[in-house]
Design an enzyme around this catalytic site. Sequence first.
Site, short mmCIF file in Angstrom:
data_model
loop_
_atom_site.label_atom_id
_atom_site.label_comp_id
_atom_site.label_asym_id
_atom_site.label_seq_id
_atom_site.Cartn_x
_atom_site.Cartn_y
_atom_site.Cartn_z
N LYS A 245 4.41 2.00 -2.22
CA LYS A 245 4.91 3.15 -3.00
C LYS A 245 6.38 3.37 -2.60
O LYS A 245 7.24 3.63 -3.45
CB LYS A 245 4.10 4.41 -2.70
CG LYS A 245 2.58 4.32 -2.94
CD LYS A 245 1.89 5.66 -2.68
CE LYS A 245 0.43 5.58 -2.23
NZ LYS A 245 -0.53 4.98 -3.11
N SER B 206 0.85 -1.19 0.00
CA SER B 206 0.00 0.00 0.00
C SER B 206 0.89 1.25 0.00
O SER B 206 1.78 1.36 -0.83
CB SER B 206 -0.95 -0.07 1.20
OG SER B 206 -2.04 0.79 1.01
N TRP C 271 -9.81 1.85 -5.74
CA TRP C 271 -8.96 2.94 -5.26
C TRP C 271 -7.51 2.77 -5.70
O TRP C 271 -6.78 3.74 -5.92
CB TRP C 271 -9.07 3.02 -3.73
CG TRP C 271 -8.41 4.24 -3.13
CD1 TRP C 271 -7.33 4.27 -2.31
CD2 TRP C 271 -8.82 5.61 -3.30
NE1 TRP C 271 -7.03 5.56 -1.97
CE2 TRP C 271 -7.93 6.41 -2.56
CE3 TRP C 271 -9.85 6.23 -4.01
CZ2 TRP C 271 -8.03 7.79 -2.49
CZ3 TRP C 271 -9.95 7.62 -3.96
CH2 TRP C 271 -9.04 8.38 -3.20
N HIS D 59 -7.10 -6.13 1.12
CA HIS D 59 -5.92 -5.32 0.82
C HIS D 59 -4.72 -5.84 1.61
O HIS D 59 -4.79 -6.04 2.81
CB HIS D 59 -6.23 -3.87 1.22
CG HIS D 59 -5.20 -2.87 0.80
ND1 HIS D 59 -4.50 -2.94 -0.38
CD2 HIS D 59 -4.77 -1.73 1.42
CE1 HIS D 59 -3.67 -1.90 -0.48
NE2 HIS D 59 -3.82 -1.16 0.60
#
Length: 399
Positions: free
Chosen positions: A215, A211, A310, A346
Amino acid sequence: MVFSYFIAPLLLAVPILGSTSSANPPGLCRALPEDITFKSNPDLPNPFAFFDGHPVESQTQWNCRREEISQLFQRFELGTLPPRPESVNGSFSNGVLTVNAAEGANSISFQVQISKPANGTAPFPAVIAIGGSSLPIPSDVSVITFNNNDIALQNDQSSRGVGKFFQLYGTNHSAGALIAWTWGISRIIDVLEMTEGHNIDVKRLGVTGCSRNGKGAYVAGAFEPRIALTLVQESGSGGAGCWRISDHMLNFQNITTQTASEIVQENVWFSENFNPFVNNVTLLPFDHHMLAGLVAPRGLLVIDNTGIDWLGPESVWGCQTTGRLIYDALGVSSSMGVTQEGNHAHCALPADQAPDVDAFITRFLKNQHANTTIVNTDGANNVGFVASDYVNWKVPRLH
Ligand SMILES: *[C@@H]1O[C@H](CO)[C@@H](O)[C@H](O)[C@H]1NC(C)=O
Ligand SMILES: *[C@@H]1O[C@H](CO)[C@@H](O)[C@H](O)[C@H]1NC(C)=O
Ligand SMILES: *[C@@H]1O[C@H](CO)[C@@H](O)[C@H](O)[C@H]1NC(C)=O
Ligand SMILES: *[C@@H]1O[C@H](CO)[C@@H](O)[C@H](O)[C@H]1NC(C)=O
Ligand SMILES: *[C@@H]1O[C@H](CO)[C@@H](O)[C@H](O)[C@H]1NC(C)=O
Ligand SMILES: *[C@@H]1O[C@H](CO)[C@@H](O)[C@H](O)[C@H]1NC(C)=O
């Protein structure tokens, strides 16, 4: 090898201007202009053309283009990655590595936990886990747990300039959190190189995060060449997603996807230098397919989730299959994988994706044979991505 690498540009009379890369001797790559005129380009920009339009036709030229891409990301999105500071040292004791760094009058210290593998023989490969790992790390691979929030906080906009990185370089430093974490990871590797007893093989290091920390894993792999394997998990827009495709998903497909204009209001992952672009991402002379080009030719697996809008599943798939064209150009296609699957929470890796992760760890951290030709999605019709909508350039073979 090293010689042909930097003599060749002289023979080819490539314009001689400044560069700060350690990989390219100073003066051999074209420098970016100080003042850049931005032109709107709705396509994913061509990795194989320099900023001034000259084509990239060889490995040597790619090395310069790679440096140019690194500079573009730092100037207009991530902030500046400082070089190794004046003083770096540390120690290892009882499973804890202590890192001390000083620059001028400022100094900081932080610690990371290093797990001792239950299996295998020392020295062990290791995965640096940004904020912990949510991947199945094999029992013969160490995990180095990096508390990234300690280096650069990421609560919300009030986190700007907060963390040990900013204690060293000043609260006004241009770095967003992602590049500040990369700096911290580089210092961990510095101290691993200069201390003994930890039983880690510094030539076999991976990085992972999921998540927001995914990044960070992508940026760390892109900017720290001592990382052999980058495992990016469900990082979404701002990681494996491309700004342009994410904007398109939201604005024209009505899919609630994270975009640049949202992300800078949510948190401090990016430099404030990115703000002028967030409503005009087509002006950026790069996009995140080029992050793959900064990791190349090293190992890279992008692990993603088709089930969470998302994250921008079409954006991630389109962006990273386009990024993989750079691996194709370099003749190392199988060193980059993309695996995407839905129907799970997730950051909860489904069983079907576990063999993909294992193959990349086996090949790049254990140095054993594994088939890493992995480009899979369970999204119908390439999750809606049509390459000809975004890619108007050809892939050269770079020798
Ligand atoms: C280690 O680094 C600190 C600054 O972070 C410095 O004060 C100290 O002198 C260094 N120690 C050694 C042995 O170099
Ligand atoms: C160590 O490896 C063996 C053989 O692969 C495996 O059966 C065992 O479960 C491993 N031990 C741990 C603690 O993971
Ligand atoms: C940081 O920038 C602000 C606004 O420009 C300025 O007021 C402040 O003095 C700067 N702080 C430092 C430590 O340079
Ligand atoms: C976009 O999606 C929202 C929520 O599903 C819906 O209310 C709206 O009507 C949609 N807009 C368009 C233009 O399709
Ligand atoms: C950038 O975006 C803003 C806000 O959407 C818009 O008003 C402006 O015209 C754009 N600038 C350029 C150069 O496209
Ligand atoms: C590796 O896997 C790919 C994808 O499943 C397959 O097409 C290819 O034949 C495999 N290569 C080898 C050498 O087994």
